[in-house]
Design a protein around this motif. Structure first.
Motif, mmCIF file in Angstrom:
data_model
loop_
_atom_site.group_PDB
_atom_site.id
_atom_site.type_symbol
_atom_site.label_atom_id
_atom_site.label_comp_id
_atom_site.label_asym_id
_atom_site.label_seq_id
_atom_site.Cartn_x
_atom_site.Cartn_y
_atom_site.Cartn_z
ATOM 1 N N ARG A 111 1.030 -1.380 0.091
ATOM 2 C CA ARG A 111 0.028 -0.400 0.339
ATOM 3 C C ARG A 111 0.840 1.414 -0.024
ATOM 4 O O ARG A 111 0.489 2.278 -0.389
ATOM 5 C CB ARG A 111 -0.394 -0.288 1.305
ATOM 6 N N ALA A 112 1.861 0.931 1.029
ATOM 7 C CA ALA A 112 2.795 2.363 1.230
ATOM 8 C C ALA A 112 3.182 3.157 -0.081
ATOM 9 O O ALA A 112 3.454 3.441 -0.837
ATOM 10 C CB ALA A 112 3.946 2.333 1.819
ATOM 11 N N MET A 113 3.841 1.944 -1.076
ATOM 12 C CA MET A 113 4.914 1.617 -2.372
ATOM 13 C C MET A 113 3.613 2.198 -3.614
ATOM 14 O O MET A 113 3.787 3.145 -4.031
ATOM 15 C CB MET A 113 4.974 0.390 -2.776
ATOM 16 N N ARG A 114 2.114 2.189 -3.567
ATOM 17 C CA ARG A 114 1.179 2.466 -4.299
ATOM 18 C C ARG A 114 1.258 4.093 -3.751
ATOM 19 O O ARG A 114 1.107 4.832 -5.042
ATOM 20 C CB ARG A 114 -0.184 1.635 -4.402
ATOM 21 N N LEU A 115 1.210 4.791 -3.036
ATOM 22 C CA LEU A 115 0.833 5.986 -2.711
ATOM 23 C C LEU A 115 1.984 6.622 -3.118
ATOM 24 O O LEU A 115 1.732 7.402 -2.732
ATOM 25 C CB LEU A 115 0.447 5.465 -0.751
ATOM 26 N N ALA A 116 3.416 6.328 -2.784
ATOM 27 C CA ALA A 116 4.152 6.485 -2.714
ATOM 28 C C ALA A 116 4.508 6.840 -4.818
ATOM 29 O O ALA A 116 4.889 7.911 -5.305
ATOM 30 C CB ALA A 116 5.496 5.885 -2.804
ATOM 31 N N ARG A 117 4.162 5.827 -5.277
ATOM 32 C CA ARG A 117 4.027 5.829 -6.745
ATOM 33 C C ARG A 117 2.929 6.859 -6.857
ATOM 34 O O ARG A 117 3.110 8.269 -8.143
ATOM 35 C CB ARG A 117 3.686 4.717 -7.478
ATOM 36 N N VAL A 154 -5.857 19.180 -11.832
ATOM 37 C CA VAL A 154 -6.812 18.090 -11.139
ATOM 38 C C VAL A 154 -6.789 16.840 -12.102
ATOM 39 O O VAL A 154 -7.109 16.013 -12.056
ATOM 40 C CB VAL A 154 -7.902 18.784 -10.397
ATOM 41 N N GLN A 155 -7.519 17.554 -13.287
ATOM 42 C CA GLN A 155 -7.807 16.834 -14.277
ATOM 43 C C GLN A 155 -6.380 15.639 -14.871
ATOM 44 O O GLN A 155 -7.239 14.017 -15.291
ATOM 45 C CB GLN A 155 -8.010 17.545 -15.448
ATOM 46 N N VAL A 156 -5.160 16.805 -15.036
ATOM 47 C CA VAL A 156 -3.746 15.463 -15.420
ATOM 48 C C VAL A 156 -3.515 15.109 -14.632
ATOM 49 O O VAL A 156 -4.031 13.787 -15.081
ATOM 50 C CB VAL A 156 -3.643 16.653 -15.887
ATOM 51 N N LEU A 157 -3.864 15.176 -13.620
ATOM 52 C CA LEU A 157 -3.461 14.441 -12.185
ATOM 53 C C LEU A 157 -4.556 13.374 -12.452
ATOM 54 O O LEU A 157 -3.944 11.896 -11.998
ATOM 55 C CB LEU A 157 -3.757 15.033 -10.771
ATOM 56 N N ARG A 158 -6.035 12.937 -12.400
ATOM 57 C CA ARG A 158 -6.577 12.446 -13.074
ATOM 58 C C ARG A 158 -6.429 11.514 -13.878
ATOM 59 O O ARG A 158 -6.714 10.151 -13.836
ATOM 60 C CB ARG A 158 -9.097 12.789 -12.779
ATOM 61 N N THR A 159 -6.212 12.282 -14.856
ATOM 62 C CA THR A 159 -5.584 11.551 -16.093
ATOM 63 C C THR A 159 -4.443 10.129 -15.711
ATOM 64 O O THR A 159 -4.259 9.174 -15.635
ATOM 65 C CB THR A 159 -4.924 12.281 -17.011
ATOM 66 N N LEU A 160 -3.834 10.091 -14.651
ATOM 67 C CA LEU A 160 -2.130 10.040 -14.373
ATOM 68 C C LEU A 160 -2.171 8.808 -13.529
ATOM 69 O O LEU A 160 -1.856 7.316 -13.292
ATOM 70 C CB LEU A 160 -1.334 10.883 -13.625
ATOM 71 N N LEU A 161 -3.659 9.330 -12.277
ATOM 72 C CA LEU A 161 -3.777 8.127 -11.177
ATOM 73 C C LEU A 161 -4.410 7.256 -11.331
ATOM 74 O O LEU A 161 -4.560 5.863 -11.718
ATOM 75 C CB LEU A 161 -4.333 9.098 -10.596
ATOM 76 N N ASP A 162 -5.513 7.490 -13.134
ATOM 77 C CA ASP A 162 -6.367 6.271 -13.743
ATOM 78 C C ASP A 162 -5.249 5.140 -13.930
ATOM 79 O O ASP A 162 -5.995 4.020 -14.218
ATOM 80 C CB ASP A 162 -7.169 7.160 -14.785
ATOM 81 N N ARG A 163 -4.618 5.817 -14.862
ATOM 82 C CA ARG A 163 -3.416 4.354 -15.307
ATOM 83 C C ARG A 163 -2.169 3.699 -14.167
ATOM 84 O O ARG A 163 -1.694 3.332 -14.483
ATOM 85 C CB ARG A 163 -2.294 5.714 -16.265
ATOM 86 N N LEU A 164 -2.385 4.225 -12.814
ATOM 87 C CA LEU A 164 -1.388 3.596 -12.370
ATOM 88 C C LEU A 164 -2.526 2.203 -11.832
ATOM 89 O O LEU A 164 -3.981 1.861 -11.403
ATOM 90 C CB LEU A 164 -2.083 3.914 -10.921
ATOM 91 N N ARG A 165 -1.871 1.079 -11.780
ATOM 92 C CA ARG A 165 -2.442 -0.541 -11.891
ATOM 93 C C ARG A 165 -1.890 -1.052 -10.284
ATOM 94 O O ARG A 165 -1.073 -0.467 -10.040
ATOM 95 C CB ARG A 165 -1.325 -1.091 -12.805
ATOM 96 N N ASP A 166 -3.060 -1.877 -9.682
ATOM 97 C CA ASP A 166 -2.514 -2.542 -8.895
ATOM 98 C C ASP A 166 -1.683 -3.757 -9.342
ATOM 99 O O ASP A 166 -1.402 -3.436 -10.242
ATOM 100 C CB ASP A 166 -3.831 -3.304 -7.559
ATOM 101 N N PRO A 167 -1.064 -4.141 -8.027
ATOM 102 C CA PRO A 167 -0.406 -5.260 -8.870
ATOM 103 C C PRO A 167 -0.618 -6.346 -9.251
ATOM 104 O O PRO A 167 0.101 -7.218 -10.336
ATOM 105 C CB PRO A 167 -0.127 -6.021 -7.526
ATOM 106 N N GLY A 168 -2.138 -6.508 -9.580
ATOM 107 C CA GLY A 168 -2.849 -7.893 -10.413
ATOM 108 C C GLY A 168 -3.090 -6.432 -11.781
ATOM 109 O O GLY A 168 -3.139 -8.046 -12.948
ATOM 110 N N GLY A 169 -3.158 -5.859 -12.114
ATOM 111 C CA GLY A 169 -2.857 -5.423 -12.864
ATOM 112 C C GLY A 169 -4.232 -4.590 -13.533
ATOM 113 O O GLY A 169 -4.124 -4.797 -14.363
ATOM 114 N N GLU A 170 -4.994 -4.786 -12.803
ATOM 115 C CA GLU A 170 -6.070 -3.866 -13.342
ATOM 116 C C GLU A 170 -6.267 -2.289 -12.221
ATOM 117 O O GLU A 170 -5.358 -2.327 -11.659
ATOM 118 C CB GLU A 170 -7.487 -5.128 -11.782
ATOM 119 N N GLU A 171 -7.117 -1.829 -13.488
ATOM 120 C CA GLU A 171 -7.457 -0.352 -12.738
ATOM 121 C C GLU A 171 -7.694 0.112 -11.900
ATOM 122 O O GLU A 171 -8.178 -0.973 -10.912
ATOM 123 C CB GLU A 171 -8.548 0.360 -14.126
ATOM 124 N N SER A 172 -7.387 1.198 -10.767
ATOM 125 C CA SER A 172 -8.013 0.839 -9.204
ATOM 126 C C SER A 172 -8.441 1.928 -9.172
ATOM 127 O O SER A 172 -7.871 3.266 -9.748
ATOM 128 C CB SER A 172 -6.280 0.945 -8.923
#
Length: 198
Positions: A111-117, A154-172
């Motif tokens: 969780r901490a690594m996801r938050l760091a990313r 904020v919209q740019v940030l939303r776009t970047l964060l939408d691409r953040l994937r969990d370890p299983g590869g699914e959208e978070s």
């Protein structure tokens, strides 16, 4: 509780253990049990760790600013702008989905690594003098100026964060919002507390 108070008073581990032993021997005529020593040391270490974390401007696990540092920066905004001037600033908050993580230590690290990313990505959208801080287990707060570009950033940030994937590869799924600042510094402290608990 005694361990907590002793740590805040600056007592070392040895002083805390010696005091516990002397008190226990006077009261019960024996050495304290393992459970009693463990409780004292747990309280002592938690108070010490909490104190050390507040001294640092950086969360040791994620590299983001600490909540204490964000709180300090907010107080500075109130001091410099006055109650009416805080409208020139906002708090952008995003919350990552908790996921299926358990209470295992490895999951805390994941969780901490996801938050760091996520915090690293937020510095792409907020690359000026903003404070990007960890707020609890799943949230990040960004203290920023409120200007005509805030919505776009904020919209740019939303776009970047939408691409953040969990370890299983699914959208978070990520929740992101702009939080207005309360009119008082005390209110800002309570807001941060609420955000960190959520």
């Amino acid at each position: 509780m005694a361990g907590h108070d002793l740590a805040l008073d600056g007592a070392s581990v040895q002083e805390a253990l010696d005091g516990l032993r002397q008190t226990w021997q006077q009261a019960a005529g024996t050495d304290p049990s393992y459970d009693v020593v463990s409780a004292l040391m747990t309280a002592w270490s938690e108070a010490t760790l909490g104190y050390l974390n507040q001294l640092s401007c950086e969360d040791p696990l994620t590299g983001l600013s600490s909540q204490a540092h964000l709180r300090s920066r907010l107080s500075e905004v109130y001091r410099l702008t006055g109650p009416g001037g805080v409208a020139s600033h906002a708090l952008v908050v995003f919350a990552l989905a908790p996921g299926e993580a358990s209470e295992d230590t490895g999951d805390h690290f994941t969780r901490a690594m996801r938050l760091a990313r996520a915090g690293e990505l937020s510095r792409t959208a907020f690359a000026r003098d903003e404070t990007v801080a960890r707020l609890g287990i799943h949230r990040v707060g960004i203290l920023t100026r409120r200007d005509e570009h805030l919505g776009r950033r904020v919209q740019v940030l939303r776009t970047l964060l939408d691409r953040l994937r969990d370890p299983g590869g699914e959208e978070s799924p990520v929740r992101i919002w702009i939080e207005g600042l309360p009119t008082t510094d005390v209110g800002a402290g309570m807001l941060l507390d609420d955000l960190a608990r959520g």
